[in-house]
Enzyme design. Structure first.
Site, PDB file in Angstrom:
ATOM      1  N   ASP A 119      22.325 -46.795 -10.469  1.00  0.00           N
ATOM      2  CA  ASP A 119      21.567 -46.172 -11.571  1.00  0.00           C
ATOM      3  C   ASP A 119      21.704 -44.652 -11.619  1.00  0.00           C
ATOM      4  O   ASP A 119      20.866 -43.983 -12.226  1.00  0.00           O
ATOM      5  CB  ASP A 119      20.076 -46.549 -11.496  1.00  0.00           C
ATOM      6  CG  ASP A 119      19.844 -48.041 -11.563  1.00  0.00           C
ATOM      7  OD1 ASP A 119      20.321 -48.662 -12.524  1.00  0.00           O
ATOM      8  OD2 ASP A 119      19.204 -48.587 -10.656  1.00  0.00           O
ATOM      9  N   HIS A 179      25.162 -50.422 -16.744  1.00  0.00           N
ATOM     10  CA  HIS A 179      25.633 -49.048 -16.921  1.00  0.00           C
ATOM     11  C   HIS A 179      25.293 -48.603 -18.334  1.00  0.00           C
ATOM     12  O   HIS A 179      25.933 -49.027 -19.304  1.00  0.00           O
ATOM     13  CB  HIS A 179      27.134 -48.962 -16.668  1.00  0.00           C
ATOM     14  CG  HIS A 179      27.544 -49.374 -15.289  1.00  0.00           C
ATOM     15  ND1 HIS A 179      28.859 -49.458 -14.880  1.00  0.00           N
ATOM     16  CD2 HIS A 179      26.793 -49.707 -14.208  1.00  0.00           C
ATOM     17  CE1 HIS A 179      28.905 -49.833 -13.613  1.00  0.00           C
ATOM     18  NE2 HIS A 179      27.663 -50.000 -13.186  1.00  0.00           N
ATOM     19  N   THR A 182      24.206 -55.590  -1.608  1.00  0.00           N
ATOM     20  CA  THR A 182      24.896 -56.453  -2.567  1.00  0.00           C
ATOM     21  C   THR A 182      26.066 -57.125  -1.873  1.00  0.00           C
ATOM     22  O   THR A 182      26.589 -56.622  -0.884  1.00  0.00           O
ATOM     23  CB  THR A 182      25.390 -55.628  -3.775  1.00  0.00           C
ATOM     24  OG1 THR A 182      26.013 -56.495  -4.718  1.00  0.00           O
ATOM     25  CG2 THR A 182      26.388 -54.564  -3.358  1.00  0.00           C
ATOM     26  N   HIS A 208      21.118 -36.004 -14.652  1.00  0.00           N
ATOM     27  CA  HIS A 208      19.676 -35.777 -14.777  1.00  0.00           C
ATOM     28  C   HIS A 208      19.296 -34.350 -14.358  1.00  0.00           C
ATOM     29  O   HIS A 208      18.269 -34.121 -13.722  1.00  0.00           O
ATOM     30  CB  HIS A 208      18.890 -36.802 -13.952  1.00  0.00           C
ATOM     31  CG  HIS A 208      19.080 -38.206 -14.418  1.00  0.00           C
ATOM     32  ND1 HIS A 208      20.231 -38.928 -14.164  1.00  0.00           N
ATOM     33  CD2 HIS A 208      18.274 -39.028 -15.145  1.00  0.00           C
ATOM     34  CE1 HIS A 208      20.126 -40.144 -14.701  1.00  0.00           C
ATOM     35  NE2 HIS A 208      18.960 -40.221 -15.307  1.00  0.00           N
ATOM     36  N   LEU A 209      20.122 -33.390 -14.764  1.00  0.00           N
ATOM     37  CA  LEU A 209      19.820 -31.994 -14.431  1.00  0.00           C
ATOM     38  C   LEU A 209      18.665 -31.434 -15.250  1.00  0.00           C
ATOM     39  O   LEU A 209      18.200 -30.325 -14.981  1.00  0.00           O
ATOM     40  CB  LEU A 209      21.072 -31.131 -14.625  1.00  0.00           C
ATOM     41  CG  LEU A 209      22.053 -31.181 -13.442  1.00  0.00           C
ATOM     42  CD1 LEU A 209      23.417 -30.667 -13.858  1.00  0.00           C
ATOM     43  CD2 LEU A 209      21.505 -30.385 -12.263  1.00  0.00           C
ATOM     44  N   ASP A 210      18.194 -32.201 -16.238  1.00  0.00           N
ATOM     45  CA  ASP A 210      17.001 -31.776 -16.952  1.00  0.00           C
ATOM     46  C   ASP A 210      15.735 -32.091 -16.163  1.00  0.00           C
ATOM     47  O   ASP A 210      14.667 -31.539 -16.445  1.00  0.00           O
ATOM     48  CB  ASP A 210      16.929 -32.470 -18.314  1.00  0.00           C
ATOM     49  CG  ASP A 210      17.002 -33.992 -18.207  1.00  0.00           C
ATOM     50  OD1 ASP A 210      17.738 -34.483 -17.315  1.00  0.00           O
ATOM     51  OD2 ASP A 210      16.342 -34.688 -18.986  1.00  0.00           O
ATOM     52  N   SER A 232      25.350 -33.325 -16.156  1.00  0.00           N
ATOM     53  CA  SER A 232      24.753 -33.857 -17.372  1.00  0.00           C
ATOM     54  C   SER A 232      23.248 -33.690 -17.319  1.00  0.00           C
ATOM     55  O   SER A 232      22.639 -33.673 -16.248  1.00  0.00           O
ATOM     56  CB  SER A 232      25.107 -35.333 -17.571  1.00  0.00           C
ATOM     57  OG  SER A 232      24.460 -36.137 -16.610  1.00  0.00           O
ATOM     58  N   SER A 233      22.670 -33.535 -18.493  1.00  0.00           N
ATOM     59  CA  SER A 233      21.229 -33.317 -18.610  1.00  0.00           C
ATOM     60  C   SER A 233      20.537 -34.430 -19.358  1.00  0.00           C
ATOM     61  O   SER A 233      19.389 -34.276 -19.753  1.00  0.00           O
ATOM     62  CB  SER A 233      20.968 -31.978 -19.313  1.00  0.00           C
ATOM     63  OG  SER A 233      21.469 -30.912 -18.548  1.00  0.00           O
TER      64      SER A 233
END
Length: 435
Positions: free
Chosen positions: A12, A44, A238, A330-332, A408-409
């Site tokens: 994730d 995904h 897994t 998730h840099l935001d 990415s943000s």
């Protein structure tokens, strides 16, 4: 040049969006996305700039851009789930998803009988559930190990007599072991699988060699390295090799063993689905960092959130044999949640631990012991980069020992960039755009 993408956590982290963007931004048109582990349990998520959303399971994450997919022999293929996924892709504007899909004949089939057995076993574990997705992928791997001559494959779908024999034997064996499975009749499955064989392109072992000669490939991994069947925290793992190993095997078989860029994906915080160690878990983070596309799963269990776990992610890098570059997603989040921190060390076994030693593959007793120790570990040394995304990418780069190639943000706001400010050169292997 080819690019190999793996998740350096528990899954994730954003592999789908990363693969999608790599295919859109490469300086040469990507020939295909190659899926090299996992199966229909993958999830995904890709959100396009125009707002379309799809959760990719078996199709490659660049299908919305028209990039073909090869499901390699290391995949578990569920034709019924694949049909449902194809229908959703059609609704999003992909006119003929199956025209973009090739499947290695040797890929294992995951059937309703595997899924039913998977769920029966997981129910029987009670409070000791492993956090399975309940889709039968592990069960299909276990059956293939126990009965290698009888395990159904994608190629069997083109031969109804062989398929009927193998499906009947599979159903009967699992029923004898577990009781009634509550799954569809064998003939109904065989009809659906025959339609699958007529619709997709079934390939042989030479396909990867042909594709590597046509142009660059992006190899899309599934799950995360910390769930790896041999190096993950057993038994919460897994039935799949989640490192670069399968992708590198495919390239070696194709006569192209060198030169691929090994890209590891991490979030600015560490998450996992279901039970098992998550040393940095902080229940207070969940409400502050809501998930649009992840939540409680009936079989997996709760979606859990913790601070960035540099100890666990360094371990993932080590068992992968290193990475050339990182994608940080998730840099935001630090701006929305200033409480986010980076854990550099654990208090574990009565001492400060900054590194988890990697053991040889196959020693599951050792991995189970590590899991027990991790269940008692606690964060002991923190960094607090603050709200600035650049400070976070610098910190993650230093902690994991690799430059940040992509940042990415959010699911639809990504860009490639150079990492000159890290002081580490980025391998000149795929196109990039400056900050």
């Amino acid at each position: 040049m080819h690019t190999l993408v793996v998740d350096l956590g528990f899954g994730d982290a954003g592999k789908g969006a990363t693969v999608s963007h790599l295919c859109a931004a490469a300086d040469r048109e990507v020939t295909a996305v190659v899926r090299f582990n996992g199966g229909p349990q993958a999830a995904h998520n890709v959100v396009t700039p125009d707002g379309r959303h799809h959760t990719f399971a078996q199709f490659g994450a660049a299908t919305l851009q028209g990039v073909p997919t090869l499901l390699s022999r290391f995949m578990s293929v569920d034709p019924l789930a694949l049909s449902a996924e194809a229908e959703h892709l059609r609704s999003l504007g992909v006119p003929d998803p199956y025209a973009l899909l090739s499947v290695d004949r040797r890929a294992r089939l995951t059937t309703p009988y595997h899924a039913a057995a998977n769920r029966l076993r997981e129910r029987a574990r009670g409070a000791d559930r492993h956090g399975s997705c309940g889709m039968g992928v592990g069960e299909s791997a276990a059956y293939a190990l126990a009965h290698p001559e009888d395990a159904p494959t994608a190629g069997d779908c083109a031969s109804r007599p062989r398929l009927l024999r193998r499906l009947t034997l599979l159903r009967d064996r699992l029923t004898d072991e577990l009781g009634p499975l509550g799954a569809p009749p064998v003939e109904a499955c065989a009809d659906a699988y025959a339609a699958f064989a007529r619709t997709v392109t079934l390939t042989d072992e030479a396909v990867t060699r042909r594709l590597t000669r046509q142009g660059p490939l992006v190899f899309e991994g599934a799950q995360g390295v910390l769930l790896d069947e041999w190096h993950g925290f057993h038994p919460y793992t897994t039935w799949s090799t989640t490192t670069f190993a399968n992708a590198e095997t495919l390239l070696a078989e194709a006569g192209a063993p060198d030169g691929a860029l090994r890209l590891g994906v991490v979030r600015t915080y560490t998450t996992r689905h279901g039970p098992g160690p998550l040393v940095t878990e902080d229940p207070g983070l969940g409400p502050l960092l809501p998930e649009a596309h992840n939540g409680h799963g009936r079989w997996q269990g709760a979606f859990r959130t913790g601070h960035f776990d540099a100890v666990a992610h360094r371990y993932a890098v080590e068992v992968c044999g290193g990475v050339d570059a990182l994608a940080v997603t998730h840099l935001d989040a630090p701006g929305r949640c200033p409480e986010l921190r980076l854990c550099r060390a654990y208090a574990m076994d009565g001492r400060l631990v900054e590194r988890l030693p990697a053991g040889p593959p196959g020693d599951l007793a050792r991995q189970a012991g590590l899991t027990r120790r991790l269940s008692e570990a606690r964060p002991a040394r923190w960094d607090t980069p603050g709200r600035d995304p650049r400070q976070w990418t610098d910190a993650v780069s230093r902690l994991l020992g690799a430059p940040v190639l992509m940042e990415s943000s959010g699911p639809a706001r990504q860009r490639l960039r150079t990492a000159a400010h890290t002081g580490r050169p980025v391998p000149d292997r795929i196109g990039s755009t400056p900050c």
